[in-house]
Structure formats: C-alpha cells, structure tokens
Scaffold this active site. Structure first.
Site, short mmCIF file in Angstrom:
data_model
loop_
_atom_site.label_atom_id
_atom_site.label_comp_id
_atom_site.label_asym_id
_atom_site.label_seq_id
_atom_site.Cartn_x
_atom_site.Cartn_y
_atom_site.Cartn_z
CB THR A 15 47.72 44.92 -1.48
OG1 THR A 15 48.56 45.01 -2.63
CG2 THR A 15 48.57 44.67 -0.24
CG HIS A 65 49.95 33.92 -0.27
ND1 HIS A 65 50.37 33.09 0.76
CD2 HIS A 65 50.13 35.19 0.18
CE1 HIS A 65 50.79 33.85 1.76
NE2 HIS A 65 50.65 35.12 1.44
CD GLU A 91 56.36 36.06 1.89
OE1 GLU A 91 56.34 35.23 0.96
OE2 GLU A 91 55.44 36.87 2.07
#
Ligand code: NDP
Ligand SMILES: CC[C@](O)(C(C)=O)C(=O)O
Ligand code: MG
Ligand code: MG
EC number: 1.1.1.86
Length: 337
Positions: free
Chosen positions: A85, A109, A196
């Site tokens: 973020t 990622h 996840e």
C-alpha cells in the site's frame, strides 16, 4: 500449457553481479533479499526513510543504508520491498524521478502493477521475483544451502534481457536451488492473493480458531485443544509437503483417514467453495484491491480492530504458555530480522 521451471544451471549469476541493486524496504522480504544478494557477491544498498526503525537492523548486518531516493539514484536495478500500500507513494516521490534509461524496476509481488497503481515509463525493464514463502524462511533456507521456490515475471522488456536478469536475481537469493517458475504479473497477483486469503492464512487461521472454539466450548482442556488443532497441523502439513495429500493419508491411521474422507467435505462444504469463488472474483475484478487501498488510506481501522481481536483469541494465550514449555520447537523465524 506446461510451466517453465529454471534451476541454478539455467541462471547466469554474473548478470546480477554486474548490477548496482537498491532494495527499498528491509522487512520480511527486504532483509532476506538484501543479505542473500550480498552473500552472492552482488553490490547492494538499502533504501529506507530517515526515521525508519529498520535502518538499525540493516546497518547491524553491515549493509549500506541510504534514503530511498539516494539508493534509487545510485542503483540501476531497484527492487521495491516496502508494504504494497506504500509502494505507489515511494515510486512517485523517490524512484520515478531517479529512473534512467536501461534501469530495471523489480517487485516481490505484482499488486501495484496488476492494479495500475504504478505505471513505469517504457525505457526500463519491469520484472518480478516473488519467493513462494515468508521472507524469514527465504533467508534461513539460503543460509542452510537450500532455497524457497520463486516465481519470475516480465511485464516490460525494454532491454531485451529482462528475463535473464530476473532469473539471475532469483538465483542469487536461492530460488533456483529449489526451482524458479515463469509466470505473469496477473497470474502471480491473483493466485497469491487467493492463496493467502482463502487457504494459507485466512482459511487456515479461521479453521484452527473455529476448531479450538468448538472443543473448548464443549468443555475440553484448552491445552489439549491447542495440540489437536494447531500444533499437530504442522506435522500433518509437513507430510502433505513431502508427498501430497496421498502421503499424509498413508501415514495417518485408517480411522483418521475415514474421518478425513467422510467429514472433511462436510467442513469444507459446497457453500465454502462458492464463497472461495466469490473471493477469487473480488480479487479478479479489483474489489479487494480497492477495499484494501481505501482501508490503508483511512488509517487501517478495520485491520487494527480485527488484528487485536485475533491477538485476544484464547488460543493465543494457551499457545504461548505451551510453546514456552516446548524446548524442541525450532528457533523463532523472526530471529534473523
Ligand atoms: N512477507 C512475505 O514473506 C512476502 C512478501 N511479499 C511482498 O514483498 C513486499 C514487501 O512485503 P514484506 O516484506 O512483508 O514487508 P514488511 O512489512 O515486512 O517490511 C516493509 C519494509 O518497508 C519499509 N518501509 C516502510 N515505508 C517505507 C518507505 N516509505 N520507504 C522505504 N521503505 C519503507 C519498512 O520499514 P519500517 O521499519 O520503517 O516500517 C520495512 O522495512 C510486498 O510487496 C509483499 O507483498 C512477497 C512474498 C512474501
Ligand atoms: C502467504 C502470504 C504471502 O503471500 C507469502 C508469505 O507468500 C505474503 O504476502 O506474505
Ligand atoms: Mg505469497
Ligand atoms: Mg502475498
């Protein structure tokens, strides 16, 4: 279509050894990548803001720490390993103004590229090296002479050499000892988020907590419940890891296996599968990403409340007490950073 898997023999370590690498962030993944890159003979510097609490840890390990802007300016390969973020702000403020022709922008990622939060210029390589495991294990496996499998992906190949560069980087952190699989930013992001949320973290945590609640609410000792639904889970998953679900079923008793075969599908019912599909849909259409970015921008009220609730779940106090008595439990994986 069969996936492509690469090993150490397919990678040319000298490619990454010829680059100046900046690792932005020194948390779970950042410390693992930086230390293993350095141990593999790569010229690495860390980018962290002046007030960052990670600075001392990186310096203690003998790494050179600069600000994210200084590290980006000095480097010709920038790996962003700050929280997902925060990455778009770091990119706009510290990285983009320092990008030069021929630089490479790397990710651990694909979140910020998949959801268009970062839009790199066309004159740089954009690639990903995503280990398929927590950073502390990535580092521990490297130190032990092993490796955690990693995914690589190329979003933009400005140099014509981006895949070889990504593979070289992956090898330098131990990934090619275990196997490096080629994927895309979209596939990595969507499958990683699904894994996840539905299985590895969200699914497993809720399964364990609910099992503990059912046993303790029925009057069984919390210590017995802990061993049954949490401690032993690792041992069962180790068997799956070694030889799949079939190996796990071979090793357990016939009684356990009959319970597994007949009761498992009642716990993970068709309704659960429908919910998993909904969760995947929210990942694919960007609903989850928008929700998470907005939650972070609002100061994470829901995140903090739910995290606190999880910490206060009775299984945590029971577990802490029992783990303190277990001399055979491995050293904490947080020991390296
Ligand atoms: N955790 C994991 O094992 C995995 C993570 N990933 C991916 O790796 C990336 C990093 O995640 P993870 O390692 O969990 O992150 P962590 O939360 O463990 O660490 C983040 C690091 O970034 C630093 N940081 C915070 N703000 C800034 C900033 N403005 N500029 C520079 N550095 C900053 C933090 O420093 P401070 O001490 O100041 O907070 C900390 O060192 C993410 O993209 C994640 O999805 C991929 C695979 C597995
Ligand atoms: C399973 C969680 C993970 O995706 C990981 C360790 O691979 C993460 O984002 O931390
Ligand atoms: Mg993952
Ligand atoms: Mg993840």
């Amino acid at each position: 279509m069969a996936v492509e898997i690469f090993y150490d023999d397919d990678a040319d370590l000298s490619i990454i050894q010829g680059r100046k690498v900046a690792v932005i962030g020194y948390g779970s993944q950042g410390h693992a990548h930086s230390l293993s890159l350095r141990d593999s003979g790569v010229d690495v510097r860390i980018g962290l803001p002046e007030g960052s609490k990670s600075r001392a840890k990186a310096e203690e390990q003998g790494l050179r720490v600069l600000t994210p802007a200084e590290a980006s300016a000095e480097a010709d390969l920038i790996m962003i390993l700050a929280p997902d973020t925060k990455q778009r702000f770091i990119y706009e403020q510290d990285i983009a103004p320092n990008l030069k022709d021929g630089d490479a922008l790397f990710f651990g990622h694909g979140f910020n590229i998949r959801y268009d939060l970062i839009k790199p210029p066309s004159n740089v390589d954009v690639a990903m090296v995503a280990p398929k495991g927590p950073g502390h294990l990535v580092r521990r496996q490297f130190v032990d002479g092993k490796g955690v499998p990693a995914l690589i992906a190329v979003e933009q190949d400005a140099s014509g050499n981006a895949q070889a560069l990504a593979l070289s980087y992956a090898a330098a952190i131990g990934g090619a000892r275990a196997g490096v699989i080629k994927t895309t930013f979209t596939e990595e992001t969507e499958t990683d988020l699904f894994g996840e949320q539905a299985v590895l973290c969200g699914g497993a945590s809720a399964l364990v907590q609910t099992g503990f609640e059912v046993l303790t609410e029925a009057g069984y000792a919390p210590e017995i419940a802990y061993f049954e639904v949490l401690h032993e889970l690792k041992l069962i998953v180790d068997l799956m890891y070694e030889g799949g679900i079939a190996r796990q079923r071979y090793s357990i008793s016939d009684t356990a296996e009959y319970g597994d075969l007949t009761r498992g599908p009642r716990v993970i019912s068709p309704a659960v599968k429908e919910e998993m599909k909904k969760i995947l849909g929210e990942i694919q259409d960007g609903t989850f990403a928008r929700e998470w970015v907005a939650e972070d921008e609002a100061g994470r009220p829901k995140f903090n409340e739910l995290e606190k609730k999880g910490d206060e779940h009775p299984i945590e106090a029971t577990g802490k007490k029992l783990r303190d008595l277990m001399s055979w439990v491995d050293r904490p994986i947080t020991e390296t950073a």
